[in-house]
Design a protein around this motif. Structure first.
Motif, mmCIF file in Angstrom:
data_model
loop_
_atom_site.group_PDB
_atom_site.id
_atom_site.type_symbol
_atom_site.label_atom_id
_atom_site.label_comp_id
_atom_site.label_asym_id
_atom_site.label_seq_id
_atom_site.Cartn_x
_atom_site.Cartn_y
_atom_site.Cartn_z
ATOM 1 N N GLY A 1 42.657 13.858 39.572
ATOM 2 C CA GLY A 1 42.612 13.975 38.300
ATOM 3 C C GLY A 1 40.623 14.332 37.826
ATOM 4 N N THR A 2 40.587 13.306 37.124
ATOM 5 C CA THR A 2 39.092 12.791 36.494
ATOM 6 C C THR A 2 38.540 11.904 36.365
ATOM 7 O OG1 THR A 2 39.105 14.944 35.157
ATOM 8 C CG2 THR A 2 37.760 13.875 34.776
ATOM 9 N N LEU A 3 37.042 11.834 37.603
ATOM 10 C CA LEU A 3 36.629 10.276 37.143
ATOM 11 C C LEU A 3 35.281 10.396 35.680
ATOM 12 C CD1 LEU A 3 34.843 7.922 38.447
ATOM 13 C CD2 LEU A 3 33.607 9.356 39.404
ATOM 14 N N HIS A 4 35.522 9.759 34.930
ATOM 15 C CA HIS A 4 34.896 10.054 33.536
ATOM 16 C C HIS A 4 34.325 8.566 33.382
ATOM 17 C CE1 HIS A 4 34.196 11.335 29.399
ATOM 18 N NE2 HIS A 4 32.743 10.875 30.064
ATOM 19 N N GLN A 5 33.114 8.482 33.711
ATOM 20 C CA GLN A 5 32.542 6.549 33.592
ATOM 21 C C GLN A 5 30.915 7.199 32.545
ATOM 22 O OE1 GLN A 5 33.647 3.731 34.069
ATOM 23 N NE2 GLN A 5 35.912 4.465 35.168
ATOM 24 N N ARG A 6 30.699 6.241 31.372
ATOM 25 C CA ARG A 6 30.034 5.442 30.623
ATOM 26 C C ARG A 6 30.391 4.514 30.596
ATOM 27 N NH1 ARG A 6 33.792 8.561 27.093
ATOM 28 N NH2 ARG A 6 32.993 11.043 26.619
ATOM 29 N N PHE A 7 28.652 4.373 30.808
ATOM 30 C CA PHE A 7 27.378 3.175 30.773
ATOM 31 C C PHE A 7 26.438 3.108 29.977
ATOM 32 C CE2 PHE A 7 29.000 4.771 34.725
ATOM 33 C CZ PHE A 7 29.945 3.292 35.477
#
Length: 334
Positions: A7-13
């Protein structure tokens, strides 16, 4: 997260004050514990990580208020088909494997090599492999060149992968190779300390670079001398691309049959006799005479120090036997 799922790895910090001034790759390695720092560095360089909506570098020092975004599309379904390829397994448990890789085997699928790789064999051998580097590199913690034989470690879980990768990054893994080289080194043992980088003449090759290179250190010890050749034990203190091959060529003793850094890509029995090879003669060896002989690490689950030794393959032993027969040295060392 502990693994890369399809799928998609989508991380925000968003950076708070207490972690400001850390390197970007260090911060993400802590924030994404299933991914190694080396893999994260590659993600950053390939543009999968942005800081304040702009591309960045692994060495970027994060600041309070920075907005970091990680986006990576991951393949759906099995990226690497399993293949029934026999493996010479030196060790296996629930956490890791040690495999004696044969020569002429690519470690993972890449352009021009979609099958017959070590990963294809691993996927065919077990359903449990780490995915920290993605499915194309399932289980792979470190690499060997296609034509370098010998012991390679593979991880079955992401936790084991992380534990092993940290040891490689901290340079606590002890790695010894056997190399048969052209010529006889003057010293019985020495440290080669010469920085490496991409060759300016041949971008696909590496070279000693006095400016702009990365630190690289190699120790060699002569195990046996022959007339015009030598068997070396080579210990890597760093792990740069083609390090052993470039360092040994740099001191005037390239690995036998190393077509990239030496003068020939094969060695024949007739060469050792000083004769022209007949048309139907098969080479003793037709790839670099380099074998990953021994590796020692802390077990990823128990922490106990373990060591694996891989016997050399037939072509390496054939060359060694021919040298002992045809090129003995009166004062050889064993």
């Amino acid at each position: 997260m502990s693994a890369l799922e399809p799928g998609t790895l989508h991380q925000r910090f968003t950076i708070r004050g207490r972690v400001s001034e850390r390197r970007l790759d260090q911060y993400l390695a802590a924030a994404l514990p299933g991914l190694s720092r080396t893999f994260i560095q590659r993600l950053i360089r390939d543009g999968h990580v942005t800081v304040n909506a702009a591309p960045s570098e692994p060495s970027y020092r994060i600041r309070r208020g920075d907005r970091i975004e990680v986006v990576l599309d991951l393949p759906q379904g099995p990226a690497v088909p399993p293949e029934d390829i026999a493996l010479d397994i030196l060790y296996e448990d629930d956490h890791m494997l040690a495999v004696n890789k044969p020569p002429d085997m690519v470690v993972h699928p890449a352009k021009g090599h979609q099958s017959g790789t070590l990963v294809n064999a691993l996927v065919g051998h077990t359903h449990t492999l780490s995915s920290a580097y993605g499915e194309l590199r399932a289980g792979i913690v470190h690499r060997l060149d296609r034509d370098t034989s010998g012991v390679i470690l593979c991880a079955k879980t992401d936790a084991a992968h992380s534990a092993l990768a940290k040891q490689f990054e901290a340079r606590t893994v002890e790695k010894h190779y056997l190399a048969i080289v052209e010529g006889e080194p003057e010293l019985d043992a020495d440290l080669i300390d010469a920085a490496l980088g991409r060759s300016t003449r041949h971008p696909e090759a590496m070279a000693v670079r006095r400016q702009g290179g990365k630190s690289a250190r190699t120790i060699y010890r002569v195990q046996q001398r022959f007339r015009g050749f030598a068997l070396l034990d080579v210990q890597l203190l760093t792990g740069r691309t083609h390090q052993i091959r470039v360092h040994l060529a740099h001191i005037g003793h390239p690995v036998v049959a190393d077509g990239s850094y030496g003068s020939r890509s094969a060695l024949y029995r007739s060469d050792l006799l000083g004769l022209e090879p007949p048309d139907d003669e098969s080479p003793l060896i037709a790839r670099q005479a380099l074998h990953a002989h021994r590796i020692a690490v802390a077990h990823p689950a128990t922490g106990q120090r373990i060591e694996f030794t891989a016997p050399p393959p037939a072509d390496f032993l054939a060359l060694l036997g021919a040298l002992q027969e045809l090129r003995p040295h009166a004062s050889h060392r064993t």
